[in-house]
Enzyme design. Structure first.
Site, PDB file in Angstrom:
ATOM      1  N   GLY A 196       0.782  -1.176   0.051  1.00  0.00           N
ATOM      2  CA  GLY A 196      -0.096  -0.303  -0.055  1.00  0.00           C
ATOM      3  C   GLY A 196       0.780   1.266  -0.172  1.00  0.00           C
ATOM      4  O   GLY A 196       1.959   1.183  -0.581  1.00  0.00           O
ATOM      5  N   LYS A 241       2.239   6.039   4.173  1.00  0.00           N
ATOM      6  CA  LYS A 241       1.420   6.697   5.272  1.00  0.00           C
ATOM      7  C   LYS A 241       1.010   5.437   6.302  1.00  0.00           C
ATOM      8  O   LYS A 241       1.240   5.325   7.355  1.00  0.00           O
ATOM      9  CB  LYS A 241       0.448   7.584   5.019  1.00  0.00           C
ATOM     10  CG  LYS A 241      -0.385   8.185   6.194  1.00  0.00           C
ATOM     11  CD  LYS A 241      -1.430   9.149   5.789  1.00  0.00           C
ATOM     12  CE  LYS A 241      -2.829   8.421   5.590  1.00  0.00           C
ATOM     13  NZ  LYS A 241      -3.332   8.171   6.644  1.00  0.00           N
ATOM     14  N   GLY A 301       1.943   2.410   5.949  1.00  0.00           N
ATOM     15  CA  GLY A 301       3.271   1.479   6.081  1.00  0.00           C
ATOM     16  C   GLY A 301       3.632   1.954   7.390  1.00  0.00           C
ATOM     17  O   GLY A 301       4.084   1.030   8.069  1.00  0.00           O
ATOM     18  N   GLU A 342       5.453  -3.268   1.176  1.00  0.00           N
ATOM     19  CA  GLU A 342       5.561  -3.102  -0.328  1.00  0.00           C
ATOM     20  C   GLU A 342       4.710  -1.735  -0.701  1.00  0.00           C
ATOM     21  O   GLU A 342       3.764  -1.644  -0.923  1.00  0.00           O
ATOM     22  CB  GLU A 342       4.894  -4.182  -1.255  1.00  0.00           C
ATOM     23  CG  GLU A 342       5.602  -5.462  -1.050  1.00  0.00           C
ATOM     24  CD  GLU A 342       6.594  -5.687  -2.160  1.00  0.00           C
ATOM     25  OE1 GLU A 342       6.709  -5.254  -3.367  1.00  0.00           O
ATOM     26  OE2 GLU A 342       7.593  -6.376  -1.528  1.00  0.00           O
ATOM     27  N   CYS A 370       1.991   0.747  -8.433  1.00  0.00           N
ATOM     28  CA  CYS A 370       3.237   0.920  -7.815  1.00  0.00           C
ATOM     29  C   CYS A 370       4.232   1.138  -8.701  1.00  0.00           C
ATOM     30  O   CYS A 370       5.273   2.095  -8.322  1.00  0.00           O
ATOM     31  CB  CYS A 370       3.307   0.112  -6.839  1.00  0.00           C
ATOM     32  SG  CYS A 370       3.478  -1.486  -7.097  1.00  0.00           S
TER      33      CYS A 370
END
Lengths: 487, 477
Positions: A199, A202, A204, A221, A256
């Site tokens: 994700g 923030k 994370g 990730e 990503c």
């Protein structure tokens, strides 16, 4: 049915009970056997095969994802991960013998892989099927029990998992928990043996802070602004097609590792822009908002976020292609911008959408500094035929991964670790790296009772010390003395 | 502190830590430090811990030297990119994994092996090409001062800095953004370190501890087994070592024999008055002294002492002490002992010990003494710990081919040998292709047609290689 957690609120108590049940299953040893792991993987392979149309439908509902993309990027990659794991599982499970040191002669040494235990996988909304199944495959292959928390922003896929996963796997060890912030918070309060999160940075940080309370190792990730450096000496037609499909052909830029921005020379930019325009029209026609080959924007929040980037002062006039939006359908056309201010919003955070700013420099080498002045991205790309530039790029640009002359596809090579560095993440997976991510590598040293070195024991003397020093340095003479000298 | 980190980052960004030559020069400097300053190092260790000369020399200096030499020997190999199958069999394409330094790293070390536990991670960080700050433990102040004074004379101080201090300085350091934090110490502080790291998404390696159990079978060469166990306990900083045996589990029937053998061995090693033996470290501080005597003085405990129990508060000395069958919920069975006390727990059958061990947090090491190969296999399979050693204690730390680190409460990450290099590196995936292999119909490009899908399906069908090629557009029509 064990697998689906009931539709009552999933609170702390429920989370605690879930973890407890999984820990019991894990302690019973059922996830450790090769047979169990293989049967789970076979179940997942069957799920992918039998439920392909349901999966494609869920992805269409969540993201208007084109069927081709669903097939290529979500279903095929998941299937190949599963089959690769099945093929290699026996090998990965084998202990790895390592050299025994003279210091401990005679002895045998090996590294034994064991599951971490009960793990939590939190996945993302943009590749909601793949990014759930891939880490779960890793967790299973390493012999763990696992809770999967799919993203609530892709609710159809989340619901699909909750409904069908229990039909294909052992739900006493593999569970799906649906929900948003409250449910995820309840899960994060528990003690896990590993948390695998995909994700943004923030969240994370929130995940890692929660993990810190229990000393739980994490894999994060995340993302970043993946730059694409384009040299003038390329086969322009081919390069532009690859860039375009890597950007807009990957969930319309919501990926990503999608190109975030391009850097090229002032002199080459016009040609590049022209080539991109031609390719975009070829791919998506004159009315891209109506093309079935583009994902929509996932929700209104993100739609607004992206249009804000376009509407910023001094930015809207830099649009050289595209810019059309349709709020009702949550669609934004592929949009090119040229020379936006370096401090604009669009150059600040990860775009994660179909907007592609082009930044120009005088010399291509100047671009390294620009890239390195930003947070380390998940991927960095270079298009060039110049081998020297390629080597410099690889040596000087730090990113999760680097791909030269193409986009995104390094993630399909299961021999390469896929993961970030710095702001783009911690840890890696895919192929054996998935197995390793969910394993503890236990050192095992085994001796017999022969080979006693009297020099080890007090009372300490200079002579003993001398022999032991030699032993530590791997001296055979010292070994001989150590083994045979009586004290 | 911010200025310090900024300076280091600037140095790192100039690229000076990248070349092989720079890394080798630092490691050679560290070797020279150990050769030329041996006297000062030994003195510092004596002041901090009253560590016996032999132990200090072997466990701190010799092992560190060996680690340094191993790194020097292998560095070129470690730095080489690792080629992996690229799957595109044609036209100059390569796939490789390139190790690169993480950047500017923080190493916080512990007080019990204050020299080795600073030098060891330092070698790893340097080998991997990082700039760094070392924060030695303030609980071993002489060794800390040694590093602050002498290290700068042997390494490149524009990239390697020593910061001394306690909680205040460490807190300030932890507020900065690092590219990695390597911490050796307790689980309590480990949580603080990881929480601080979380704010910056900084990866961490935490080398913590736990209660390392020793399962003792009756089927052993008793004399040898007991000597090895005793040296692993009291010969390692008098039990103040993360991998020292914490408690023994043996059968009720065998326990008396074991206790007798232990008593005999302890007398052999340390004489009639162990409090006066020069071959035992003292307890590091009065805090820890009190912590340990509290274990012994708890209600119901003193009567379980079967050997030792002697103490000398003035000199911070505690004699090797063996206890038999303390209550499972006593303090001494709760936290990591980290001292010269050794409780023995008894069970009916040895297999019962596995559940006992697994019901507790995972330790850094677990030991088994037995000639029974089947029991050994079961132990290795069922007991989870950082590392396992059969028929000896602590030695696995000396094999640079084995990863040294914990799991669960005993830590995250590993080091030693190449694992040190890896701990401070980012493994960057690099894929490179050319332009020569574009096919006529590229099914991967829009507009997506049914026809293109059929082509791809036929080609891919579960083969990951075919999928890979298909994605790259390298398929036949």
């Amino acid at each position: 049915m064990e697998g689906k957690i009931s539709t009552e609120v999933f609170n702390r108590e429920k989370a605690e009970a879930t973890v407890k049940a999984l820990r019991q299953s894990f302690r019973a040893g059922k996830t450790k056997t090769y047979e169990w792991r293989a049967s789970q993987l076979e179940g997942i392979a069957r799920l992918i095969k039998e439920k392909e149309s349901d999966i494609t439908e869920a992805l269409r509902s969540d993201l208007a994802k084109p069927e081709m993309e669903s097939y290529l990027h979500e279903i095929s990659l998941a299937k190949s991960a599963c089959l690769f794991a099945l093929k290699n599982l026996k090998k990965w499970m084998k202990p790895e013998k390592v050299p025994a040191a003279i210091t401990t002669f005679p002895s045998s040494a090996k590294i034994v892989s064991e599951p971490l235990g009960v793990v939590l996988v939190i996945s993302a909304w943009n590749y909601p099927f793949l990014l759930s199944i891939d880490p779960v495959i890793g967790a299973i292959v390493a012999g763990n029990a696992v809770v999967l928390k799919p993203s609530e922003i892709a609710p159809a896929t989340s619901e699909l998992f909750a409904k069908i996963l229990p039909e294909y796997v052992d739900s006493s060890c593999i569970k799906v928990v649906e929900g948003g912030v409250p449910e995820t918070t309840a899960l994060l309060e528990q003690k896990w043996d590993k948390i695998f999160y995909t994700g943004n940075g923030k969240v994370g940080r929130i995940v890692m802070a929660a993990a810190a309370k229990h000393l739980t190792p994490v894999s994060l990730e995340l993302g970043g602004k993946s730059p694409v450096l384009v040299d003038s000496d390329v086969n322009l037609k081919v390069a532009v097609k690859r860039i375009a499909v890597g950007k807009w052909g990957c969930n319309n830029g919501q990926a990503c590792i999608a190109p975030d921005y391009i850097i090229t020379t002032k002199s080459f930019a016009p040609q590049l822009v022209e080539a991109l325009k031609v390719t975009l029209e070829k791919f998506y026609g004159k009315n891209p908002l109506e093309s079935a080959d583009l994902s929509r924007i996932v929700n209104l929040n993100h739609f607004k976020r992206l249009t804000d980037l376009l509407d910023e002062e001094n930015v809207s006039e830099k649009i050289v292609c595209g810019g059309q939006t349709d709020e009702k359908q949550l669609k934004i056309a592929p949009t090119l911008l040229l020379d936006v201010p370096h401090d604009s919003l669009i150059m600040k955070d990860e775009i994660f959408g179909p907007l592609l700013p082009i930044v120009t420099v005088d010399n291509l080498e100047d671009s390294f500094e620009i890239i390195n002045s930003m947070s380390k991205p998940l991927a960095a790309y270079l298009f060039t035929k110049n081998k020297k530039l390629e080597q410099e790029f690889i040596s000087n640009v730090s990113a999760g991964g680097i791909l030269v002359n193409d986009i995104a596809l390094h993630l399909a090579n299961l021999y390469l670790p896929f993961g970030g560095v710095g702001e783009s993440g911690i840890g890696a997976y895919h192929g054996k790296f998935s197995f390793d991510a969910f394993s503890h590598k236990k050192a095992v040293l085994s001796r017999g009772f022969a080979g006693e070195a009297g020099a080890r024991y007090p009372p300490y003397t200079t002579e003993k010390q001398w022999i032991l020093k030699g032993l530590i340095n791997g001296s055979i003479v010292a070994l001989f003395l150590a083994l045979f000298k009586r004290f | 502190m911010e200025t310090l980190v900024n300076d280091l980052r600037r140095s790192f960004q100039t690229g000076k830590t990248m070349p092989y030559e720079w890394r080798v020069a630092q490691m050679e400097g560290i070797l020279r430090l150990m050769n030329e300053r041996e006297k000062e190092i030994m003195e510092a260790l004596w002041t901090d811990l009253a560590k016996p000369r032999t132990e200090a020399y072997l466990h701190e200096i010799s092992l560190s030297k060996a680690g340094c030499k191993f790194a020097l020997k292998e560095l070129k190999n470690w730095m080489k990119p690792e080629k992996v199958p690229s799957l595109i069999a044609t036209f100059s394409s390569t796939a490789q994994i390139v190790p690169e330094p993480l950047g500017v790293v923080l190493v916080i070390s512990a007080w019990n092996y204050p020299f080795a536990l600073t030098i060891d991670p330092l070698i790893g960080a340097v080998a991997a090409g990082n700039a760094m700050v070392l924060k030695p433990s303030e609980v071993a102040p002489s060794t800390s001062a040694f590093f602050a004074k002498f290290l700068p004379q042997y390494v490149d101080t524009s990239c390697i800095q020593v910061v001394e201090g306690g909680v205040t300085e460490t807190t300030e350091l932890l507020e900065q953004k690092w590219d990695k934090i390597f911490y050796t110490g307790s689980g309590r502080v480990g949580r603080i370190v990881m929480a601080a790291a979380a704010k910056h998404l900084t990866p961490v390696a935490l080398e913590l501890g736990g209660k390392c159990p020793v399962v003792f079978d009756s089927d052993v060469n008793l004399k040898v087994a007991v000597k090895r166990m005793a040296i692993g306990k009291w010969g390692c900083n008098n039990g103040q070592a993360c991998i020292a045996p914490d408690y023994i589990i043996t059968t009720k029937s065998f326990a008396p024999k074991l206790v007798d053998a232990l008593k005999e061995t302890l007398k052999e090693f340390y004489g009639e008055n162990p409090l006066e033996s020069a071959d035992l470290s003292r307890i590091v501080s009065s805090n820890h002294f009190r912590r340990l005597t509290d274990f012994l003085d708890e209600e119901n405990i003193p009567e379980k002492i079967v050997h030792g129990g002697g103490r000398d508060e003035k000199h911070l000395k505690i004699a090797p002490t063996v206890l038999l069958d303390v209550p499972h919920d006593s303090l001494i069975m709760k936290d990591e002992i980290f001292g010269p006390l050794l409780p023995i727990i008894t069970v009916e059958k040895l297999e019962d010990s596995f559940d006992l061990i697994n019901s507790r947090p995972k330790p850094l090491a677990a030991y088994l003494f037995s000639k029974n190969k089947r029991l050994e296999e079961k132990f290795v399979q069922k007991v989870s710990a950082g590392g396992i050693l059969i028929n000896d204690v602590a030695l696995h730390v000396a094999n640079p081919h084995l990863p040294f680190g914990g799991v669960g409460e005993s830590g995250t990450g590993a080091y030693h040998g190449k694992f040190s290099f890896d701990a401070f590196s980012h493994k960057k995936a690099v894929l490179s292709r050319g332009y020569a292999t574009e096919m006529r119909i590229r099914a991967r490009y829009p507009p997506y047609t049914h026809h293109k899908q059929i082509i791809l399906r036929r080609v891919i069908d579960g083969s990951f290689i075919a999928l890979f090629l298909g994605l790259f557009g390298l398929h036949r029509d």
